[in-house]
Design a protein around this motif. Sequence first.
Motif, PDB file in Angstrom:
ATOM      1  N   ALA A  14       0.824  -1.211   0.000  1.00 20.12           N
ATOM      2  CA  ALA A  14       0.000   0.000   0.000  1.00 20.12           C
ATOM      3  C   ALA A  14       0.857   1.259   0.000  1.00 20.12           C
ATOM      4  CB  ALA A  14      -0.931  -0.005   1.211  1.00 20.12           C
ATOM      5  N   MET A  15       1.929   1.230   0.785  1.00 20.91           N
ATOM      6  CA  MET A  15       2.738   2.429   0.984  1.00 20.91           C
ATOM      7  C   MET A  15       3.632   2.744  -0.205  1.00 20.91           C
ATOM      8  SD  MET A  15       2.196   3.923   3.842  1.00 20.91           S
ATOM      9  CE  MET A  15       3.711   4.862   3.816  1.00 20.91           C
ATOM     10  N   TRP A  16       4.056   1.753  -0.914  1.00 19.53           N
ATOM     11  CA  TRP A  16       5.071   1.937  -1.933  1.00 19.53           C
ATOM     12  C   TRP A  16       4.562   1.567  -3.316  1.00 19.53           C
ATOM     13  CZ3 TRP A  16      10.288  -1.211  -1.609  1.00 19.53           C
ATOM     14  CH2 TRP A  16      11.114  -0.858  -2.670  1.00 19.53           C
ATOM     15  N   PHE A  33       2.476   9.981  11.174  1.00 23.17           N
ATOM     16  CA  PHE A  33       3.620  10.362  10.353  1.00 23.17           C
ATOM     17  C   PHE A  33       3.201  10.600   8.899  1.00 23.17           C
ATOM     18  CE2 PHE A  33       7.452   8.553  12.916  1.00 23.17           C
ATOM     19  CZ  PHE A  33       7.059   9.326  13.991  1.00 23.17           C
ATOM     20  N   LEU A  34       2.316   9.749   8.416  1.00 23.07           N
ATOM     21  CA  LEU A  34       1.876   9.885   7.030  1.00 23.07           C
ATOM     22  C   LEU A  34       1.105  11.181   6.834  1.00 23.07           C
ATOM     23  CD1 LEU A  34       1.802   8.675   4.239  1.00 23.07           C
ATOM     24  CD2 LEU A  34      -0.119   7.248   4.918  1.00 23.07           C
ATOM     25  N   LEU A  35       0.256  11.528   7.776  1.00 22.04           N
ATOM     26  CA  LEU A  35      -0.500  12.787   7.694  1.00 22.04           C
ATOM     27  C   LEU A  35       0.438  13.994   7.739  1.00 22.04           C
ATOM     28  CD1 LEU A  35      -3.561  11.959   9.981  1.00 22.04           C
ATOM     29  CD2 LEU A  35      -3.605  12.334   7.507  1.00 22.04           C
ATOM     30  N   VAL A  36       1.510  13.897   8.538  1.00 21.48           N
ATOM     31  CA  VAL A  36       2.496  14.986   8.603  1.00 21.48           C
ATOM     32  C   VAL A  36       3.159  15.188   7.239  1.00 21.48           C
ATOM     33  CG1 VAL A  36       4.748  15.660   9.558  1.00 21.48           C
ATOM     34  CG2 VAL A  36       2.944  14.789  11.070  1.00 21.48           C
ATOM     35  N   ILE A  40      -7.283   1.062   2.030  1.00 20.39           N
ATOM     36  CA  ILE A  40      -7.575   2.008   0.948  1.00 20.39           C
ATOM     37  C   ILE A  40      -7.125   3.412   1.336  1.00 20.39           C
ATOM     38  CG2 ILE A  40      -9.439   3.149  -0.313  1.00 20.39           C
ATOM     39  CD1 ILE A  40     -10.969   0.469  -0.192  1.00 20.39           C
ATOM     40  N   PHE A  41      -7.434   3.794   2.578  1.00 22.94           N
ATOM     41  CA  PHE A  41      -7.094   5.130   3.067  1.00 22.94           C
ATOM     42  C   PHE A  41      -5.590   5.347   3.063  1.00 22.94           C
ATOM     43  CE2 PHE A  41      -6.903   8.201   6.794  1.00 22.94           C
ATOM     44  CZ  PHE A  41      -7.356   9.285   6.057  1.00 22.94           C
ATOM     45  N   LEU A  54      -3.437   8.045   0.885  1.00 23.03           N
ATOM     46  CA  LEU A  54      -2.562   8.983   1.586  1.00 23.03           C
ATOM     47  C   LEU A  54      -1.115   8.861   1.107  1.00 23.03           C
ATOM     48  CD1 LEU A  54      -3.732   8.950   5.335  1.00 23.03           C
ATOM     49  CD2 LEU A  54      -3.993  10.779   3.663  1.00 23.03           C
ATOM     50  N   ALA A  55      -0.670   7.628   0.864  1.00 23.80           N
ATOM     51  CA  ALA A  55       0.694   7.435   0.369  1.00 23.80           C
ATOM     52  C   ALA A  55       0.879   8.124  -0.976  1.00 23.80           C
ATOM     53  CB  ALA A  55       1.001   5.945   0.248  1.00 23.80           C
TER      54      ALA A  55
END
Length: 442
Positions: free
Chosen positions: A26-28, A181-184, A258-259, A263-264
């Motif tokens: 999801a992140m990458w 951290f992701l929101l930042v 999904i969220f 965000l990523a």
Amino acid sequence: MSKQSQWKTSTGFILASAGSAIGLGAMWKFPYMAGLYGGGAFLLMFLIFTILIGLPLLVMEFTVGKIGRTYTTEIYGKLTNRKWLNIIGWNGNIAVFVLFGFYSVIGGWIIIYISIVLMQLLHVLPQSLSDIHFESIISNPVYTVLGQFIFISITCAIVMLGVEKGLEKASKVMIPLLFIFLLVVVGKALSLEGAMEGVKYLLEPRISEITMESMLFALGQSFFALSLGTTGMITYASYAPKAMTIKSSALTIVIMNIFISILAGLAIFPALKAFGYQPQEGPGLLFKVLPLVFEKMQFGTLFYVIFLILFLFAALTSSISLLELNVSNLTQNDNSKRLKVSIWVSIAVFIISVPAMLSFSALSHFTFGAGTIFDNMDYLVSNILMPLGALATTLVVGQLLDRQQLKQGFGADRFKLFYPWYVLVKYVLPLIILLVFVLQLI
């Protein structure tokens, strides 16, 4: 099952399962695939496939774990009275063992990068982010062995503590921090001049780029983003108290996945477009392009460290589930063996990961099949073992398990969802998984 092998709370179960699912996929993987295959069009296909295919499969694996309530190399025989079907559990066991082997290579790279960038931030190293050369790092066996050893050791330490004290507590810390951290980073990326071009690039549907290939990638992403086919989710569900509701847990995990994926994308593409870079596949995005992007930001080194820690949390929450499945099967729920088994499995994973690690240095010229040793390990798991595991599980659930038993495991059915879910599992999903399996092999 021993008392220790249970989640203490529903929140712990959900966060641990979500952590297993989120990972680097999801992140990458999602951001660059969305960028390369249609932006919002890819996102829409991913959403549809995740809700219609991924969610029912996740509910299916949770149901199997909840009604079987044992380790996965025995659960299929227990539920069907056909011991030979336990081969499905062994397939998943082998899949996560190999997966942890090459996954820990990437985890080691993240450890190395965090160390280097932290030393730059603290002025121990004078260089800038652009002076970090990815190829020279991954071709250095000393760096890569040390980074991978630390990554596997952290994973092992958490799994040794057990389900409640290790997996659950770690997930309750890492997943909320991952979100924060992701929101930042998203906030920083969206504040850049020209950031809206990146948002548009990610979310605007580029219909002309929809092809059979992009649909296949979207389907594969929705399938693999939830860690389906390795029996890992079956293991986690087997630790769930009988009163725990699996449907709402599965839906929460899908929504979180999904969220995080979106965000990523919002963390990466606004920054890429603001500074004129294009998305790349694989290691290039995280370790080559993003350092150059963050270097041009104010306090960029600090934000890149935060971003790397974010990826480390995502990698660890997945690696914990990979190691836990092997430990669960080898201890056979005897937690007195957990410490020794965790250590020995970690050592074995480290040994088999060495060739994958050396695929970028001493063994880089040794190629066959899908490419390097690293590439072939990835292909074996992603294209063969995981689809086979998911296909076999749908066939067992849809064709061999008692319908009333499944209905009981499915739980309270306020919205009358059991019958459509059962039809999907029995008739539709096996055909879809078989199609994905064949197309990926082609």
